[in-house]
Scaffold this active site. Structure first.
Site: not given
Ligand SMILES: *Cc1c(COP(=O)(O)O)cnc(C)c1O
Length: 394
Positions: A69-70, A150, A178, A198, A200, A236, A323
């Site tokens: 996500g970042s 989040n 989210q 993202s 995870h 890759t 974070c």
């Molecule tokens: C977790 C999160 C991210 C970051 O995602 P990563 O895959 O951990 O880099 C960005 N935005 C929101 C709203 C998140 O909850």
């Protein structure tokens, strides 16, 4: 053990683990290679792209796989900023309670000469489309507002915000990390130009995500190198991780209706139970929120001690985001919705998953009540409140 921190990360689903382990064995080729092993990996990759695209109503070629996500947030915002700058447009609109992946990217752009307007978030944690509209100027190149927060779980009116942006010819990015896999989303109907997600956060693996870029929107590379992802993101591809993300997303979408019903009932049970604790308050709108999110402030206590004591009782939750926990500053999200420092310090986020039971929810309610009472027993702030030397806020 009760895991109630799914907004920080989720456990991989059985099916996603199965896809990943199988492909680590069977699809280890480089998808850019022309021989059989490479082509097998390429097939897996492109099937995953189709599945991910279908999940949000996009075309496969509109999906760029990223490291999460970042990275997707960084790339979306930088792409829109650079295409804006080429047209002399250097104004960006966002909100004060975005994820740091967005806010810190905007800080960096400010140093490069961009002007950033951060909209206020109302007390209920919602942003108003008419305020977005009022903030748009001749030189605005981008509006970036998250789909769901989040920390407090509020779901923003992104379709309406997207419509405002579309009408004014301004690009609209949404951090949907989210939201994807948790609430229905469709990039076409929701008027979205750029969207970050993202794996995870929806029971896929960490280190994998994607960026949706509407056809025709120019993209800036953050990572230079080979021509992967149509020259938009070098490196890759993590084929097993990407395929596991697609598996997890398909699964999340297939089960969304029953998961939503189940989680919403548990969430509301938790909210009603925790509201019984005196001088407590729910953060964020009660109805416009993610099915699995509960976020509370308790007056007169420290969130950190609350978390440690809950951990002792086998409950894993969070105060603010992963974070910011570990730092002593109160959450920027709670400050953005107008909570004062003292109150924002005593916050608790429970982000529950599909495996939670009613008994678990009742155990959480009981345990939080006990721990809050215990901590208030030797809190100097609580003593002052009780003695009338300080006024209750909640
Ligand atoms: C977790 C999160 C991210 C970051 O995602 P990563 O895959 O951990 O880099 C960005 N935005 C929101 C709203 C998140 O909850």
């Amino acid at each position: 053990m009760i895991y109630a921190d799914n907004a920080a990360t989720t456990k991989m689903s059985e099916a996603a683990i199965h896809t990943m382990t199988e492909l680590l064995q069977d699809a280890w080729g480089n998808p850019s290679s022309l021989y059989t092993h490479g082509q097998k990996a390429k097939e897996v990759l492109e099937k995953a792209r189709e599945d991910v695209a279908a999940a949000i109503g996009a075309e496969p070629r509109e999906i760029i796989f990223t490291s999460g996500g970042s990275e997707a947030d960084n790339q979306a915002i930088r792409s829109a900023a650079e295409s804006g700058r080429r047209k002399g447009k250097t104004h960006i609109i966002s909100s004060a309670f975005e994820h740091h992946a967005v806010l810190h990217t905007l800080e960096r752009l400010k140093k490069e000469g961009f002007e950033v307007t951060l909209l206020d978030v109302h007390e209920n944690g919602l942003i108003r489309p008419e305020e977005v509209e009022a903030a748009i100027r001749e030189d605005t190149c981008l509006v970036t507002i998250m789909t769901a927060n989040n920390e407090i779980g509020t779901i923003e009116p992104i379709r309406e915000i997207g419509a405002v942006c579309r009408a004014k010819g301004v690009l609209f990015h949404t951090d949907a990390v989210q939201a994807v896999g948790h609430i229905p989303l469709n990039v076409k109907e929701d008027n979205i130009d750029l969207l970050s997600a993202s794996a995870h956060k929806f029971h896929g693996p960490k280190g994998v995500g994607f960026l949706y870029v509407r056809k025709g929107v120019p993209v800036t590379n953050l990572i230079e190198g080979g021509a992967q992802e149509r020259g938009r993101r070098a490196g890759t591809e993590n084929v097993p991780g990407i395929a596991a993300m697609a598996t997890a997303l398909k699964e999340a979408i297939a089960h969304m209706p029953e998961n939503t019903t189940k989680l919403t009932a548990l969430r509301d049970r938790l909210i009603d139970g925790l509201l019984q604790i005196p001088h407590s308050a729910l953060n964020g709108d009660r109805a416009q929120r993610l099915p699995g999110n509960v976020n509370f402030c308790f007056e007169g206590i420290e969130g950190e001690s609350l978390l440690l004591l809950l951990d002792d009782k086998g409950i894993q939750a969070s105060s603010g985001s992963a974070c910011t926990s570990g730092s002593l500053d109160p959450s920027h999200v709670l400050l953005a919705i107008g909570r004062v420092h003292d109150v924002a310090h005593g916050s608790l986020r429970l982000s529950i998953g599909e495996d939670l039971t009613e008994e678990d929810a009742d155990y959480i309610i009981r345990s939080v009540g006990e721990v809050v009472t215990y901590l208030r027993g030797f809190s100097p702030i609580w003593r002052d409140l009780m003695a009338g030397k300080k006024e209750f806020i909640l």
